[in-house]
Design a protein around this motif. Structure first.
Motif, mmCIF file in Angstrom:
data_model
loop_
_atom_site.group_PDB
_atom_site.id
_atom_site.type_symbol
_atom_site.label_atom_id
_atom_site.label_comp_id
_atom_site.label_asym_id
_atom_site.label_seq_id
_atom_site.Cartn_x
_atom_site.Cartn_y
_atom_site.Cartn_z
ATOM 1 N N THR A 42 0.825 -1.207 0.000
ATOM 2 C CA THR A 42 0.000 0.000 0.000
ATOM 3 C C THR A 42 0.857 1.254 0.000
ATOM 4 O OG1 THR A 42 -1.725 -1.182 1.204
ATOM 5 C CG2 THR A 42 -1.815 1.212 1.250
ATOM 6 N N LEU A 43 1.891 1.280 0.802
ATOM 7 C CA LEU A 43 2.745 2.464 0.879
ATOM 8 C C LEU A 43 3.540 2.699 -0.400
ATOM 9 C CD1 LEU A 43 4.053 2.130 4.536
ATOM 10 C CD2 LEU A 43 2.377 3.764 3.653
ATOM 11 N N GLN A 44 3.827 1.642 -1.154
ATOM 12 C CA GLN A 44 4.618 1.792 -2.372
ATOM 13 C C GLN A 44 3.763 2.070 -3.607
ATOM 14 O OE1 GLN A 44 7.077 -1.690 -2.697
ATOM 15 N NE2 GLN A 44 8.609 -0.848 -1.317
ATOM 16 N N ASN A 45 2.446 2.015 -3.502
ATOM 17 C CA ASN A 45 1.578 2.214 -4.664
ATOM 18 C C ASN A 45 0.546 3.303 -4.414
ATOM 19 O OD1 ASN A 45 2.314 0.104 -6.717
ATOM 20 N ND2 ASN A 45 2.111 -1.140 -4.882
ATOM 21 N N THR A 46 0.997 4.447 -3.960
ATOM 22 C CA THR A 46 0.076 5.539 -3.645
ATOM 23 C C THR A 46 -0.071 6.531 -4.795
ATOM 24 O OG1 THR A 46 1.868 6.789 -2.635
ATOM 25 C CG2 THR A 46 0.525 5.412 -1.172
ATOM 26 N N GLN A 47 0.600 6.304 -5.910
ATOM 27 C CA GLN A 47 0.508 7.228 -7.031
ATOM 28 C C GLN A 47 -0.921 7.291 -7.550
ATOM 29 O OE1 GLN A 47 2.435 4.487 -7.082
ATOM 30 N NE2 GLN A 47 4.527 5.213 -6.980
ATOM 31 N N VAL A 48 -1.298 8.471 -8.020
ATOM 32 C CA VAL A 48 -2.621 8.647 -8.600
ATOM 33 C C VAL A 48 -2.543 8.285 -10.075
ATOM 34 C CG1 VAL A 48 -4.439 10.320 -9.138
ATOM 35 C CG2 VAL A 48 -3.245 10.419 -6.938
ATOM 36 N N VAL A 49 -3.465 7.447 -10.519
ATOM 37 C CA VAL A 49 -3.524 7.051 -11.922
ATOM 38 C C VAL A 49 -4.879 7.457 -12.485
ATOM 39 C CG1 VAL A 49 -1.913 5.134 -11.735
ATOM 40 C CG2 VAL A 49 -4.317 4.737 -11.327
ATOM 41 N N GLU A 50 -4.914 7.667 -13.793
ATOM 42 C CA GLU A 50 -6.154 8.029 -14.454
ATOM 43 C C GLU A 50 -6.673 6.810 -15.205
ATOM 44 O OE1 GLU A 50 -6.893 10.853 -18.080
ATOM 45 O OE2 GLU A 50 -6.590 12.014 -16.240
ATOM 46 N N MET A 77 -7.680 7.969 -9.419
ATOM 47 C CA MET A 77 -7.686 7.367 -8.087
ATOM 48 C C MET A 77 -6.310 6.799 -7.779
ATOM 49 S SD MET A 77 -9.629 3.703 -8.541
ATOM 50 C CE MET A 77 -11.190 4.450 -8.676
ATOM 51 N N SER A 78 -6.095 6.476 -6.537
ATOM 52 C CA SER A 78 -4.858 5.856 -6.095
ATOM 53 C C SER A 78 -4.712 4.485 -6.748
ATOM 54 C CB SER A 78 -4.880 5.718 -4.573
ATOM 55 O OG SER A 78 -3.861 4.867 -4.135
ATOM 56 N N ARG A 79 -3.496 4.139 -7.126
ATOM 57 C CA ARG A 79 -3.248 2.850 -7.773
ATOM 58 C C ARG A 79 -3.626 1.687 -6.864
ATOM 59 N NH1 ARG A 79 2.618 1.971 -9.776
ATOM 60 N NH2 ARG A 79 1.985 3.632 -11.170
ATOM 61 N N VAL A 80 -3.294 1.785 -5.591
ATOM 62 C CA VAL A 80 -3.598 0.690 -4.671
ATOM 63 C C VAL A 80 -5.108 0.532 -4.493
ATOM 64 C CG1 VAL A 80 -3.471 1.966 -2.499
ATOM 65 C CG2 VAL A 80 -2.847 -0.423 -2.557
ATOM 66 N N LEU A 81 -5.847 1.629 -4.484
ATOM 67 C CA LEU A 81 -7.301 1.557 -4.385
ATOM 68 C C LEU A 81 -7.874 0.873 -5.627
ATOM 69 C CD1 LEU A 81 -9.899 2.276 -2.885
ATOM 70 C CD2 LEU A 81 -9.852 4.480 -4.039
ATOM 71 N N LEU A 82 -7.349 1.208 -6.786
ATOM 72 C CA LEU A 82 -7.793 0.570 -8.025
ATOM 73 C C LEU A 82 -7.528 -0.931 -7.995
ATOM 74 C CD1 LEU A 82 -8.845 0.809 -10.946
ATOM 75 C CD2 LEU A 82 -6.475 1.242 -11.634
ATOM 76 N N ILE A 83 -6.370 -1.336 -7.532
ATOM 77 C CA ILE A 83 -6.027 -2.760 -7.464
ATOM 78 C C ILE A 83 -6.959 -3.490 -6.502
ATOM 79 C CG2 ILE A 83 -4.242 -4.394 -6.719
ATOM 80 C CD1 ILE A 83 -2.185 -2.373 -7.831
ATOM 81 N N PHE A 84 -7.210 -2.914 -5.327
ATOM 82 C CA PHE A 84 -8.093 -3.563 -4.369
ATOM 83 C C PHE A 84 -9.541 -3.620 -4.871
ATOM 84 C CE2 PHE A 84 -4.961 -2.521 -0.824
ATOM 85 C CZ PHE A 84 -4.470 -3.808 -0.805
ATOM 86 N N LEU A 85 -10.004 -2.577 -5.557
ATOM 87 C CA LEU A 85 -11.356 -2.604 -6.113
ATOM 88 C C LEU A 85 -11.488 -3.684 -7.181
ATOM 89 C CD1 LEU A 85 -12.271 1.190 -6.401
ATOM 90 C CD2 LEU A 85 -13.310 -0.517 -4.907
ATOM 91 N N LEU A 86 -10.484 -3.793 -8.057
ATOM 92 C CA LEU A 86 -10.519 -4.830 -9.087
ATOM 93 C C LEU A 86 -10.446 -6.227 -8.475
ATOM 94 C CD1 LEU A 86 -8.326 -3.201 -11.863
ATOM 95 C CD2 LEU A 86 -10.802 -3.513 -11.843
ATOM 96 N N LEU A 87 -9.678 -6.376 -7.415
ATOM 97 C CA LEU A 87 -9.614 -7.659 -6.712
ATOM 98 C C LEU A 87 -10.981 -8.022 -6.126
ATOM 99 C CD1 LEU A 87 -7.885 -10.005 -5.554
ATOM 100 C CD2 LEU A 87 -7.545 -8.561 -3.545
#
Length: 68
Positions: free
Chosen positions: A20-28, A38-48
């Motif tokens: 989580t700490l290493q993937n805080t970049q905002v992606v479009e 949104m945050s990259r880690v949020l996107l990954i968790f939502l897709l999971l």
């Protein structure tokens, strides 16, 4: 809870925290006409979560069809 399970749980929590700490970049994200930042880690968790829900639904449908 046994000592081994607790150790494994703490290691897993540490890995998730590090991820989580290493993937805080905002992606479009763009899908057809929608554009979302949104945050990259949020996107990954939502897709999971979406994948887990779809897998659960597909398994339920498959199980109900094979029972009948």
């Amino acid at each position: 809870m046994s000592r081994n399970k607790l150790t494994l749980l703490l290691v897993l929590v540490g890995v998730v925290l590090l991820f989580t700490l290493q993937n805080t970049q905002v992606v479009e994200v763009q899908l057809l006409f929608w554009k979302l930042s949104m945050s990259r880690v949020l996107l990954i968790f939502l897709l999971l979560a979406v994948g887990a829900i779809l897998g659960w639904v597909a398994h339920s449908v498959y199980r109900n069809r094979t029972v009948r």
